[in-house]
Design a protein around this motif. Structure first.
Motif, PDB file in Angstrom:
ATOM      1  N   GLN A 172      71.390  40.145  45.932  1.00 18.27           N
ATOM      2  CA  GLN A 172      70.434  39.080  46.244  1.00 18.27           C
ATOM      3  C   GLN A 172      70.306  38.099  45.087  1.00 18.27           C
ATOM      4  O   GLN A 172      70.288  36.881  45.294  1.00 18.27           O
ATOM      5  CB  GLN A 172      69.059  39.669  46.563  1.00 18.27           C
ATOM      6  CG  GLN A 172      69.000  40.436  47.863  1.00 18.27           C
ATOM      7  CD  GLN A 172      67.657  41.151  48.032  1.00 18.27           C
ATOM      8  OE1 GLN A 172      66.957  41.452  47.052  1.00 18.27           O
ATOM      9  NE2 GLN A 172      67.314  41.439  49.273  1.00 18.27           N
ATOM     10  N   LEU A 173      70.203  38.634  43.876  1.00 25.50           N
ATOM     11  CA  LEU A 173      70.100  37.762  42.698  1.00 25.50           C
ATOM     12  C   LEU A 173      71.341  36.885  42.559  1.00 25.50           C
ATOM     13  O   LEU A 173      71.229  35.697  42.234  1.00 25.50           O
ATOM     14  CB  LEU A 173      69.923  38.604  41.431  1.00 25.50           C
ATOM     15  CG  LEU A 173      68.584  39.276  41.243  1.00 25.50           C
ATOM     16  CD1 LEU A 173      68.643  40.275  40.092  1.00 25.50           C
ATOM     17  CD2 LEU A 173      67.496  38.238  41.004  1.00 25.50           C
ATOM     18  N   ILE A 229      73.397  35.860  44.919  1.00 31.53           N
ATOM     19  CA  ILE A 229      73.374  34.833  45.963  1.00 31.53           C
ATOM     20  C   ILE A 229      72.347  33.758  45.627  1.00 31.53           C
ATOM     21  O   ILE A 229      72.637  32.558  45.738  1.00 31.53           O
ATOM     22  CB  ILE A 229      73.114  35.484  47.339  1.00 31.53           C
ATOM     23  CG1 ILE A 229      74.334  36.324  47.739  1.00 31.53           C
ATOM     24  CG2 ILE A 229      72.796  34.429  48.391  1.00 31.53           C
ATOM     25  CD1 ILE A 229      74.089  37.279  48.892  1.00 31.53           C
ATOM     26  N   GLU A 230      71.160  34.166  45.185  1.00 32.43           N
ATOM     27  CA  GLU A 230      70.110  33.215  44.796  1.00 32.43           C
ATOM     28  C   GLU A 230      70.582  32.292  43.676  1.00 32.43           C
ATOM     29  O   GLU A 230      70.139  31.152  43.576  1.00 32.43           O
ATOM     30  CB  GLU A 230      68.852  33.959  44.342  1.00 32.43           C
ATOM     31  CG  GLU A 230      68.104  34.656  45.459  1.00 32.43           C
ATOM     32  CD  GLU A 230      67.052  35.636  44.941  1.00 32.43           C
ATOM     33  OE1 GLU A 230      66.741  35.634  43.723  1.00 32.43           O
ATOM     34  OE2 GLU A 230      66.546  36.420  45.771  1.00 32.43           O
ATOM     35  N   ASN A 231      71.490  32.777  42.845  1.00 30.30           N
ATOM     36  CA  ASN A 231      71.990  31.992  41.718  1.00 30.30           C
ATOM     37  C   ASN A 231      73.312  31.289  42.025  1.00 30.30           C
ATOM     38  O   ASN A 231      73.977  30.797  41.120  1.00 30.30           O
ATOM     39  CB  ASN A 231      72.119  32.878  40.481  1.00 30.30           C
ATOM     40  CG  ASN A 231      70.753  33.183  39.886  1.00 30.30           C
ATOM     41  OD1 ASN A 231      70.151  32.335  39.260  1.00 30.30           O
ATOM     42  ND2 ASN A 231      70.248  34.379  40.125  1.00 30.30           N
ATOM     43  N   GLY A 232      73.697  31.265  43.294  1.00 30.02           N
ATOM     44  CA  GLY A 232      74.873  30.511  43.707  1.00 30.02           C
ATOM     45  C   GLY A 232      76.202  31.141  43.360  1.00 30.02           C
ATOM     46  O   GLY A 232      77.229  30.447  43.327  1.00 30.02           O
ATOM     47  N   ARG A 286      69.749  44.582  45.339  1.00 25.96           N
ATOM     48  CA  ARG A 286      68.934  43.566  44.642  1.00 25.96           C
ATOM     49  C   ARG A 286      69.818  42.714  43.739  1.00 25.96           C
ATOM     50  O   ARG A 286      69.607  41.501  43.632  1.00 25.96           O
ATOM     51  CB  ARG A 286      67.819  44.247  43.841  1.00 25.96           C
ATOM     52  CG  ARG A 286      66.841  43.262  43.243  1.00 25.96           C
ATOM     53  CD  ARG A 286      66.050  42.527  44.326  1.00 25.96           C
ATOM     54  NE  ARG A 286      65.162  41.534  43.777  1.00 25.96           N
ATOM     55  CZ  ARG A 286      65.381  40.203  43.840  1.00 25.96           C
ATOM     56  NH1 ARG A 286      66.454  39.727  44.452  1.00 25.96           N
ATOM     57  NH2 ARG A 286      64.516  39.374  43.309  1.00 25.96           N
ATOM     58  N   THR A 290      70.444  39.191  33.568  1.00 22.81           N
ATOM     59  CA  THR A 290      69.249  39.485  34.349  1.00 22.81           C
ATOM     60  C   THR A 290      69.338  40.963  34.703  1.00 22.81           C
ATOM     61  O   THR A 290      70.391  41.449  35.107  1.00 22.81           O
ATOM     62  CB  THR A 290      69.207  38.629  35.625  1.00 22.81           C
ATOM     63  OG1 THR A 290      69.227  37.250  35.260  1.00 22.81           O
ATOM     64  CG2 THR A 290      67.954  38.908  36.436  1.00 22.81           C
TER      65      THR A 290
END
Length: 144
Positions: free
Chosen positions: A96-97, A99-102, A93, A46
């Protein structure tokens, strides 16, 4: 200078704007062979792209390399935008990505000349110096 706009791009997106930044920084400025720079791993990552007034100025990519572990790679900021805070914003950013993806931990290989930048973002150096693409690097980690 306007605030940067950050865009998250999947690996199957048009990555040419990110490649332009990477070529400018790594290939043209630092002399890295383009065959090493464009390594075939971009579809598995990503990407974050920062643009100022529509012009790509910084980028980074995040790949999941193990359960709960991500690797931050190809962090590049054009010389004209260094010290502007855009690199820090791109890295936040990426956090954040992750963390959002575990993800629980991030790893990266830092050029030794910018090791302090990553330390200020919470990364710890976990290796001695090693060569990567003819440039001194260290491995760094950050728990999320």
């Amino acid at each position: 200078m306007s605030d940067p706009t950050l865009t998250v791009l999947p690996g199957d997106a048009d990555l040419e704007p990110a490649f332009d930044v990477r070529r400018d920084v790594f290939v043209d400025e630092q002399g890295v062979d383009e065959a090493i720079e464009i390594d075939g791993k971009d579809p598995d990552a990503t990407h974050v792209l920062a643009e100022v007034d529509g012009v790509p100025v910084a980028t980074a990519r995040l790949r999941v390399i193990d359960d709960g572990v991500g690797k931050v790679e190809r962090v590049a900021v054009r010389a004209s935008h260094r010290e502007s805070g855009v690199g820090r914003r791109v890295m936040h950013r990426i956090d954040q990505l992750a963390i959002e993806n575990g993800l629980d931990r991030l790893e990266l290989h830092s050029q030794t000349r910018v090791e302090g930048f990553y330390q200020r973002l919470g990364y710890e150096t976990v290796s001695g110096e090693f060569d990567e693409a003819g440039i001194p690097h260290v491995e760094m980690r950050k728990e999320l």
